[in-house]
Design an enzyme around this catalytic site. Structure first.
Site, PDB file in Angstrom:
ATOM      1  N   GLY A   1       0.993  -1.303  -0.327  1.00 16.71           N
ATOM      2  CA  GLY A   1       0.028  -0.011   0.131  1.00 16.71           C
ATOM      3  C   GLY A   1       0.823   1.190  -0.287  1.00 16.71           C
ATOM      4  O   GLY A   1       1.412   0.862   0.603  1.00 16.71           O
TER       5      GLY A   1
ATOM      6  N   GLN B   1       3.100   9.686   1.304  1.00 14.55           N
ATOM      7  CA  GLN B   1       4.793   9.235   1.640  1.00 14.55           C
ATOM      8  C   GLN B   1       5.297  10.285   0.307  1.00 14.55           C
ATOM      9  O   GLN B   1       6.547   9.435   0.774  1.00 14.55           O
ATOM     10  CB  GLN B   1       4.362   7.709   1.677  1.00 14.55           C
ATOM     11  CG  GLN B   1       3.536   7.473   2.159  1.00 14.55           C
ATOM     12  CD  GLN B   1       3.478   5.626   3.243  1.00 14.55           C
ATOM     13  OE1 GLN B   1       2.082   5.286   2.711  1.00 14.55           O
ATOM     14  NE2 GLN B   1       4.330   4.496   3.136  1.00 14.55           N
TER      15      GLN B   1
ATOM     16  N   CYS C   1       5.355  -0.574   7.497  1.00 16.44           N
ATOM     17  CA  CYS C   1       5.481   0.885   6.257  1.00 16.44           C
ATOM     18  C   CYS C   1       6.645   1.129   5.129  1.00 16.44           C
ATOM     19  O   CYS C   1       7.852   1.071   6.191  1.00 16.44           O
ATOM     20  CB  CYS C   1       4.846   1.582   6.740  1.00 16.44           C
ATOM     21  SG  CYS C   1       4.724   3.351   6.590  1.00 16.44           S
ATOM     22  N   LEU C   2       6.165   1.400   3.897  1.00 14.25           N
ATOM     23  CA  LEU C   2       7.479   1.806   3.745  1.00 14.25           C
ATOM     24  C   LEU C   2       7.885   2.750   4.047  1.00 14.25           C
ATOM     25  O   LEU C   2       9.451   3.561   2.827  1.00 14.25           O
ATOM     26  CB  LEU C   2       7.027   2.274   1.787  1.00 14.25           C
ATOM     27  CG  LEU C   2       6.695   0.915   1.394  1.00 14.25           C
ATOM     28  CD1 LEU C   2       5.918   1.465  -0.113  1.00 14.25           C
ATOM     29  CD2 LEU C   2       7.767  -0.547   0.714  1.00 14.25           C
TER      30      LEU C   2
ATOM     31  N   HIS D   1      -4.971   2.029   7.523  1.00 11.75           N
ATOM     32  CA  HIS D   1      -3.038   1.954   7.938  1.00 11.75           C
ATOM     33  C   HIS D   1      -2.980   3.074   6.496  1.00 11.75           C
ATOM     34  O   HIS D   1      -2.500   3.897   6.602  1.00 11.75           O
ATOM     35  CB  HIS D   1      -2.339   1.409   7.195  1.00 11.75           C
ATOM     36  CG  HIS D   1      -0.913   1.333   7.271  1.00 11.75           C
ATOM     37  ND1 HIS D   1       0.190   0.465   8.286  1.00 11.75           N
ATOM     38  CD2 HIS D   1      -0.420   2.494   6.199  1.00 11.75           C
ATOM     39  CE1 HIS D   1       0.912   1.209   7.719  1.00 11.75           C
ATOM     40  NE2 HIS D   1       1.413   2.162   6.726  1.00 11.75           N
ATOM     41  N   GLU D   2      -3.400   3.380   5.482  1.00  5.63           N
ATOM     42  CA  GLU D   2      -3.361   4.536   4.009  1.00  5.63           C
ATOM     43  C   GLU D   2      -3.849   5.427   5.053  1.00  5.63           C
ATOM     44  O   GLU D   2      -3.512   6.641   3.884  1.00  5.63           O
ATOM     45  CB  GLU D   2      -3.254   3.498   3.204  1.00  5.63           C
ATOM     46  CG  GLU D   2      -2.544   2.489   2.450  1.00  5.63           C
ATOM     47  CD  GLU D   2      -0.851   2.314   2.519  1.00  5.63           C
ATOM     48  OE1 GLU D   2      -0.646   3.390   2.413  1.00  5.63           O
ATOM     49  OE2 GLU D   2      -0.441   1.595   2.680  1.00  5.63           O
TER      50      GLU D   2
ATOM     51  N   HIS E   1      -2.093   7.922   6.609  1.00  4.78           N
ATOM     52  CA  HIS E   1      -1.184   8.637   6.352  1.00  4.78           C
ATOM     53  C   HIS E   1      -1.912  10.318   6.126  1.00  4.78           C
ATOM     54  O   HIS E   1      -1.292  11.073   6.291  1.00  4.78           O
ATOM     55  CB  HIS E   1      -0.885   7.907   4.874  1.00  4.78           C
ATOM     56  CG  HIS E   1       0.604   7.286   5.219  1.00  4.78           C
ATOM     57  ND1 HIS E   1       1.424   7.259   5.607  1.00  4.78           N
ATOM     58  CD2 HIS E   1       1.041   5.621   4.919  1.00  4.78           C
ATOM     59  CE1 HIS E   1       2.438   6.137   5.322  1.00  4.78           C
ATOM     60  NE2 HIS E   1       1.846   4.863   6.091  1.00  4.78           N
TER      61      HIS E   1
HETATM   62 NI    NI Z   1       2.262   3.022   6.004  1.00  3.32          NI
END
Ligand code: NI
Length: 169
Positions: free
Chosen positions: A46, A51, A91-92, A133-134, A137
């Protein structure tokens, strides 16, 4: 298409609240394509526009094994329900860190698709967790915010150290 640079914790830009997309135009569609390409290349399941330092309410997700079930949500609006489930999240923007987070098991998402059409989407389990989660952000919130401050500062120090090493000539 292009692979975009992903901001990493504790970069303060990750704390920016994203603004609604006013018109789903070709720029937005190009951004969607770039988000998918960046997510698949990472690889991740995701990615939120926040991000990659674009503070618009756009997220992309694909939790499938074969990487062939892409979901894009523009201006997502979440209705959370169901029991609580605990799952390991990563998470990236927080590379190499996996921690258990408790979230709701069910979400109903109202959003726009890449043609600007509104749609509703229901998800449970892992996909519901990923959507929450997304969407966090977009509010400038990260999964590490759910952890103890002790754990969070340990993660912060670890990543700051890695960033210093990466920055060496
Ligand atoms: Ni994330």
């Amino acid at each position: 298409m292009a692979i975009l640079e992903i901001l990493e914790y504790p970069d303060p830009r990750l704390r920016t609240k994203a603004q609604p997309v006013e018109a789903v135009d070709n720029l937005v569609r190009t951004l969607l394509d770039d988000l998918f390409e960046t997510m698949y290349a990472a690889p991740g399941i995701g990615l939120a526009a926040s991000q990659v330092d674009v503070h618009k309410r756009i997220i992309v997700i694909d939790i499938s094994e074969n990487r062939d079930e892409p979901h894009a949500f523009i201006n997502p609006d979440l209705e959370i329900s169901g029991k609580e489930i605990e799952a390991e999240e990563g998470c990236l923007s927080v590379p190499g860190v996996y921690e258990s987070v408790t979230r709701a098991d069910h979400v109903l998402v109202k959003a726009l698709d890449r043609d600007g059409q509104s749609f509703e989407f229901e998800a449970t389990g892992m996909l519901a967790v990923c959507i929450q989660h997304e969407c966090d952000h977009l509010e400038g919130k990260l999964f590490v915010d759910y952890l103890s401050s002790l754990k969070r500062s340990r993660i912060r120090r670890k990543l700051e150290k890695e960033h210093r090493i990466q920055a060496l000539p």
